[in-house]
Enzyme design. Structure first.
Site, short mmCIF file in Angstrom:
data_model
loop_
_atom_site.label_atom_id
_atom_site.label_comp_id
_atom_site.label_asym_id
_atom_site.label_seq_id
_atom_site.Cartn_x
_atom_site.Cartn_y
_atom_site.Cartn_z
N ASN A 184 -15.03 -25.52 -13.40
CA ASN A 184 -14.23 -24.30 -13.57
C ASN A 184 -14.02 -23.59 -12.24
OD1 ASN A 184 -17.05 -23.85 -13.74
ND2 ASN A 184 -16.77 -21.89 -14.78
N ASP B 272 -27.87 -23.59 -14.45
CA ASP B 272 -26.60 -22.89 -14.66
C ASP B 272 -26.35 -21.89 -13.54
OD1 ASP B 272 -24.19 -22.20 -15.77
OD2 ASP B 272 -25.02 -20.99 -17.39
N HIS C 120 -22.11 -14.43 -8.82
CA HIS C 120 -21.05 -13.46 -8.54
C HIS C 120 -21.62 -12.49 -7.52
CE1 HIS C 120 -18.58 -14.76 -11.99
NE2 HIS C 120 -19.72 -14.83 -12.66
#
Length: 444
Positions: A95, A304, A308
């Site tokens: 992604n 995972d 950010h």
């Protein structure tokens, strides 16, 4: 002339043969001998007395954000964090921007990784409604670890939410497919449950029911088309019975975050830093995950890793983005659970190397055994350290575990016989190379 290139001497090995003090010898990047090698010589000898010598840790779920979001993370910094954390190999997610959904995008990532990634690596190809018919060719490309489906929207624009679309994807190809399993229709209906500035509402928006419903749908489709699946980041106790009833076709992953953090406390303390998809949940779910782990349900632990920036994370919920760093802290967090008696060191090895080898059919990695790549994670189980934002290599510069005291720490990272990290220092230049898989080995 030395018999071997490298000998790790006097450490406690933990592998398929149990646990015991043995030496490990390396020749031409592969494990050449295991046993009492005190009479043997090598170009380099490392004294591992008092340390534990493990198969190289493989993190099968990371988001290194390149290309498209390098202000959050990139392949160089993310992989540097990996080796600082004792991780020898990573599987990176699709992604990105542009999405990794075709051969040029995969080749672009492999080119970007060359000479910049510190650890070995493979990349997922993202599934879409449009590229499903091409997946049989895409999944067989060098450097590809498999196909990834997002059934529920997360960071980025990859989404296959409908049963027909998922069946279309699973009907094309043969390798195991990794899936983010949250029901998109329930997530959309639950958006109104988000309370402004209140992160404790995140597990209500992305409810346990959304995860359970999606996993039920997914298992049914996988059965219909007889396709192996790998369900990522399980967060609910409710999904465990259905996963246990379908182990012949479904493997599954758990993250250190879901095993360690607990709502609502984590949201009150960490606010946006605790936000990820699927969410950190309450004590019932965390205890359920531990029960599943101890019963052997989970096949791998994956971080995972999905950073950010702190500026982005400081936005008021629900404007704050989901995801947190984790590749550098996977080993110390899980070793701390070992120290506190929640899992054995053998189970840790199974979840971080043997499991990845089995689930994904990795060629020549994932075991500390003769003939395998000399990927080795050396750890000090007695070391007491405090995890800190300042020590993080990720571009965003933080960890949800800042200030946490742990027992157990990665001492060294060895990849294909080369020491790339020792005592919190990276060594030399990046040597990361694409990981190979049994199902995609090229003919001689």
């Amino acid at each position: 002339m030395a018999n071997y290139d490298l000998i790790l001497r006097g450490g406690t090995i933990v592998n398929h043969d149990g646990e015991g003090i043995r030496d490990v010898a390396v020749k031409d990047g592969k494990i050449a001998a295991i046993g009492d090698l005190h009479d043997e010589d090598a170009g380099e000898i490392i004294d591992c007395t008092g340390l534990h010598v493990l198969p190289g840790v493989i993190d099968t779920q990371v988001h290194f954000r390149e290309p498209g979001a390098e202000h959050k993370e990139n392949l160089a910094a993310g992989s540097k964090g990996a080796v600082l954390g004792g991780v020898t190999g990573v599987f990176e997610m699709p992604n990105t921007n542009p999405l990794t959904t075709d051969a040029p995008a995969i080749n672009d990532k492999l080119d970007r990784a060359k000479g910049r990634m510190w650890c070995d690596h493979a990349f997922y190809v993202g599934a879409t409604h449009d590229n499903a018919v091409h997946l049989p060719e895409l999944e067989m490309l060098p450097g590809v670890c498999g196909v990834k489906i997002f059934m529920g929207a997360s960071t980025g624009n990859l989404l296959v939410p409908d049963d027909e679309g998922v069946e279309h994807v699973l009907s094309h190809g043969r390798r195991r497919v990794a899936i983010h399993s949250e029901d998109e229709a329930i997530l959309r209906a639950n958006k109104e449950l988000a309370r402004e500035g209140d992160w404790t509402s995140h597990p209500e928006v992305r409810s346990a029911a959304a995860a359970l419903r999606c996993t039920e749908r997914l298992i049914g489709i996988a059965r219909k088309v007889a396709r192996r699946i790998h369900v990522l980041h399980i967060s609910t106790a409710d999904e465990l019975p259905i996963l246990a009833a379908n182990k012949d076709i479904a493997t599954c992953e758990v993250t250190p975050q879901h095993l360690t953090l607990e709502g609502p406390e984590a949201y009150e303390r960490l606010k946006g830093r605790a936000q990820m998809n699927p969410p950190v949940r309450d004590a019932r779910h965390r205890e359920g995950l531990w029960g599943g782990l101890q019963a052997g349900l989970f096949d791998v632990v994956g971080s995972d890793h999905a950073p950010h920036t702190l500026e982005e994370k400081a936005k008021s919920y629900p404007a704050s983005p989901s995801g947190m760093p984790g590749v550098q802290t996977l080993v110390p967090i899980m070793l701390n659970h070992v120290a506190e008696g929640r899992l054995t060191l053998q189970r840790f090895v199974d979840l971080t190397s043997h499991g990845a080898n089995r689930v994904f059919g990795i060629a020549g990695k994932g075991r500390l055994a003769i003939g395998y790549d000399a990927d080795i994670t050396v750890v000090d189980l007695k070391a007491k350290r405090t995890i800190s934002d300042a020590a993080m290599a990720n571009v965003s510069g933080w960890t949800p575990f800042d200030g946490m005291e742990v027992t157990g720490w990665p001492k060294g990272t060895i990849i294909r016989g080369q020491r790339v990290m020792w005592e919190d220092e990276v060594i030399g230049e990046p040597i990361g190379a694409p990981i190979k898989f049994q199902e995609t080995l090229e003919r001689a």
